[in-house]
Design an enzyme around this catalytic site. Structure first.
Site, PDB file in Angstrom:
ATOM      1  N   GLU A 148       3.181   3.904 -12.542  1.00  0.00           N
ATOM      2  CA  GLU A 148       2.070   4.334 -11.677  1.00  0.00           C
ATOM      3  C   GLU A 148       1.010   5.118 -12.435  1.00  0.00           C
ATOM      4  O   GLU A 148      -0.187   4.962 -12.185  1.00  0.00           O
ATOM      5  CB  GLU A 148       2.601   5.150 -10.493  1.00  0.00           C
ATOM      6  CG  GLU A 148       3.323   4.319  -9.438  1.00  0.00           C
ATOM      7  CD  GLU A 148       4.770   4.028  -9.785  1.00  0.00           C
ATOM      8  OE1 GLU A 148       5.264   4.576 -10.802  1.00  0.00           O
ATOM      9  OE2 GLU A 148       5.416   3.254  -9.061  1.00  0.00           O
TER      10      GLU A 148
ATOM     11  N   ILE B 160       3.401   7.704  -5.836  1.00  0.00           N
ATOM     12  CA  ILE B 160       2.123   8.005  -6.489  1.00  0.00           C
ATOM     13  C   ILE B 160       2.191   9.226  -7.398  1.00  0.00           C
ATOM     14  O   ILE B 160       1.323   9.418  -8.249  1.00  0.00           O
ATOM     15  CB  ILE B 160       1.002   8.180  -5.432  1.00  0.00           C
ATOM     16  CG1 ILE B 160      -0.361   7.831  -6.033  1.00  0.00           C
ATOM     17  CG2 ILE B 160       1.002   9.589  -4.832  1.00  0.00           C
ATOM     18  CD1 ILE B 160      -1.452   7.643  -5.002  1.00  0.00           C
TER      19      ILE B 160
ATOM     20  N   HIS C  65      10.398   6.867   0.880  1.00  0.00           N
ATOM     21  CA  HIS C  65       9.625   5.700   1.321  1.00  0.00           C
ATOM     22  C   HIS C  65       8.935   5.940   2.664  1.00  0.00           C
ATOM     23  O   HIS C  65       8.666   4.998   3.403  1.00  0.00           O
ATOM     24  CB  HIS C  65      10.527   4.465   1.441  1.00  0.00           C
ATOM     25  CG  HIS C  65      10.992   3.946   0.112  1.00  0.00           C
ATOM     26  ND1 HIS C  65      11.970   4.572  -0.611  1.00  0.00           N
ATOM     27  CD2 HIS C  65      10.603   2.891  -0.630  1.00  0.00           C
ATOM     28  CE1 HIS C  65      12.176   3.908  -1.746  1.00  0.00           C
ATOM     29  NE2 HIS C  65      11.356   2.881  -1.777  1.00  0.00           N
TER      30      HIS C  65
END
Lengths: 321, 337
Positions: free
Chosen positions: B60, B87, B129
């Site tokens: 990422e 992220i 998640h």
């Protein structure tokens, strides 16, 4: 342990892993279990072969596909199943779920849902093991998809530099989620990275239990003896999709058939029929025993209460339950 | 016009922009060959080729940094971070580089990039998640933060984000991809079919950044919401019968203070709803803005309805998730105060 007994024990552990995953899949289909599930059916030889050399006080860390690592490390299958089902009797009272298992009583430090996140964590566990002076080792499992992350490379460097008692076990199953390894890197044997960082590394057939068992035996001994980390890359394949419900259309059927031929349990059973005199009846009994234990675990989970919602904001920080 | 769910609308936005602007390209984990874990980039590689829509390794930080660098050469990248929860390795690049290039270079260099990331819960993803990290981005000067609540806005806002010359974090509530979710998991899931906001033009259009939308006019109280919580708020208002004005913020930074203040000046009462944890959540900023602009018009303390101050708990998905019952209770408190 005499070889014949060891072989039967390893077969039993692989069946326990397989039965666990198949039961999770079944409970997901019948909606007893909800959530995102990543099963490791087909990869049992890696978890079992690697963990077969570990003591309870050795530490294991895993990722999103780690039910089998916890089972192989000796975690209580009832409490694991209950955790995945979100029940109060689960290892974390249902707060963690499939991707976030922890079983400290069995030395299973943590799994994490973020690809590669466990690798640098393992450095800390290995550092603490070294400081502890009790010849403990840490083993970290991760997939080929984690091998292109920065954290992976940082961790290889530090482990090697500080000679940490850590075994890196790469389960190279050829897919980072839905995309083949060839789309991710030109270095398709991740063990090559370890060599770059000055670490002994091996690539082997991860569906050959004895190959994993032998390589891990040497790797764990080296780490335990204070001679630094080892990297063991196991080439394998997951027989299910990335997650339960993934139709896995990105995979060729011929590829699946080819790997089915290399099923680690069937292969190992065939091998020990000749080498250790395993009979069909014995094999049947080993499988049935594993399935019975897992059925008990499933019934335990189903019969367990849901956690009390008042528990949800406990254990967030120290001093809050 | 065509009936689209949010996945199709987002796909259409990127399709339109790839077609219009040769500098637009898309990359991220599984977005090319596979079409994205939520299918948002489905078919785009096939249509525009591997040079413009391509897969990256799971990296990422590298993905975001790559996009920043591309901006220097005039490219206009759209990157997908597969789940907003992934992220964090990219925060350094987003905060220290992307958000500051314009300021650092006397506006000679900037980062015209869009970072798409599915966010929020309601799909039993657990602690890695399901997160709603919007306040981490709104806290950073130089970043814009957008969260759509329906297919029409999703397409128009994404086009605006792509065309914007500054970095935009575009958070997509994954519980809304396939239908408007009012926060009642025990009721059958609704699809977008037949919803007025699911009628989406096939061509290019913009929904401007920084403009809120009054999705329900009312007199008795103001509800400030975004993403999934817009639908939860509407469900709550329908259930309790309080004549509340529901505002969909759409862009969190820059925020549309004018629309917010006008509404609270009118109603004198305000409920703020978000799924993210409460403490230091975006609701805290909204609360401050409302009291700065509307203090002498307020008739009741401002209420915040939010996720719990815990990681997203696997077993307590629907207790954590701020459903319509909690919004109704807050509305009752502000109107009865």
């Amino acid at each position: 342990m005499p070889e014949a007994a060891l072989h039967r024990e390893l077969l039993a552990r692989m069946w326990l892993n397989r039965a666990f995953e198949e039961k999770v899949s079944e409970l997901y289909a019948s909606r007893v279990i909800t959530g995102l599930l990543h099963l490791a059916i087909g990869q049992e030889a890696v978890a079992v072969g690697a963990c077969s050399h570990l003591r309870t006080d050795d530490w294991v860390l895993g990722g999103h596909r780690s039910h089998g690592h916890a089972v192989a490390k000796g975690a209580d299958v009832k409490r694991l199943m209950a955790e995945i089902a979100g029940r109060a009797t689960g290892y974390c009272g249902g707060k963690g779920g499939s991707m976030h298992l922890v079983a400290m009583d069995a030395g299973f430090v943590t799994a994490t849902g973020v690809v590669g996140g466990q690798i640098p964590l393992a450095l800390g566990a290995a550092f603490a093991a070294k400081e502890g002076g009790r010849q403990q080792v840490a083993v970290v499992f991760f997939g080929d998809g984690a091998g292109q992350s920065g954290a992976f490379h940082e961790s290889l460097n530090i482990a090697s530099l500080w000679r940490l008692p850590l075994v890196f076990v790469c389960e190279n199953n050829g897919y980072a989620e839905f995309t083949p390894l060839s789309a991710h890197t030109l270095v398709e044997r991740l063990a090559r990275h370890a060599e770059t960082y000055g670490m002994p590394a091996h690539t082997l057939d991860g569906n050959d239990l004895l190959a994993v068992h032998d390589a891990m035996g040497k790797a764990v001994s080296q780490a335990r003896a204070g001679k630094g980390p080892v990297f063991v890359e196991c080439l394998t394949h997951r027989m299910r999709g990335h997650y339960e419900g993934d139709p896995a259309k990105y995979r060729e059927l011929s590829q699946l058939a080819e790997w089915k031929e290399k099923d680690p349990i069937a292969r190992f059973a065939r091998m020990i029929e000749t080498r250790s005199g395993l009979t069909a009846a014995e094999h049947g009994a080993i499988e049935a025993d594993a399935r019975a234990r897992i059925e008990d675990a499933a019934q335990f989970a189903i019969a367990s209460p849901w956690p009390d919602a008042d528990e949800a904001d406990t254990q967030v920080s120290a001093g809050h339950g | 016009m065509a009936a689209m769910n949010m996945v199709q609308a987002l796909n259409s936005a990127m399709d339109v922009m790839l077609g219009r602007d040769p500098d637009v390209l898309i990359f991220g984990e599984d977005v090319g060959y596979f079409g994205g874990v939520f299918r948002v980039t489905d078919g785009l590689q096939k249509k525009y080729g591997r040079e413009r829509v391509f897969d990256t390794p799971i990296t990422e930080g590298g993905i975001v940094a790559l996009a920043v660098g591309m901006g220097a050469y005039g490219l206009r990248p759209i990157v997908e971070i597969q789940f907003a929860d992934y992220i964090y390795p990219a925060m350094d690049q987003l905060i220290s580089e992307a958000a500051r290039l314009r300021y650092r270079s006397g506006a000679e260099w900037f980062a015209p990039m869009t970072v798409r990331a599915p966010c929020g819960g309601g799909i039993f993803g657990g602690q890695t998640h399901s997160q709603s990290p919007e306040a981490l981005f709104t806290h950073v000067s130089g970043l814009k933060t957008v969260i759509p609540s329906n297919p029409y806005d999703a397409k128009g806002l994404l086009i605006s984000a792509i065309e914007d010359d500054d970095p935009v974090v575009f958070l997509e509530p994954k519980r809304l991809y396939n239908g408007p979710f009012g926060g009642r998991p025990d009721q059958p899931a609704k699809s977008w079919a037949g919803h007025p906001d699911a009628e989406v033009p096939l061509e290019h259009y913009r929904v401007p950044l920084g403009k809120a939308n009054i999705v329900r006019a009312g007199q008795a109280a103001t509800v400030l919401a975004y993403g999934t919580m817009v639908h939860v708020a509407l469900a709550a208002v329908a259930e309790c019968g309080i004549d509340a004005e529901v505002i969909d913020l759409r862009t969190l930074s820059p925020v549309d203070v004018e629309t917010i203040a006008a509404s609270v000046d009118k109603t004198g009462r305000c409920v703020i709803v978000h799924e993210a944890t409460r403490f230091s959540g975006y609701g805290g900023e909204l609360c401050a803005l409302v009291q700065e602009h509307c203090f002498y018009r307020l008739e009741a303390p401002i209420e915040r309805v939010a996720g719990w101050d815990t990681p997203y708990p696997h077993a307590f998905e629907w207790q954590y998730f701020p459903g319509p019952d909690r919004v109704v209770q807050a509305l009752r408190r502000v109107v009865e105060a």
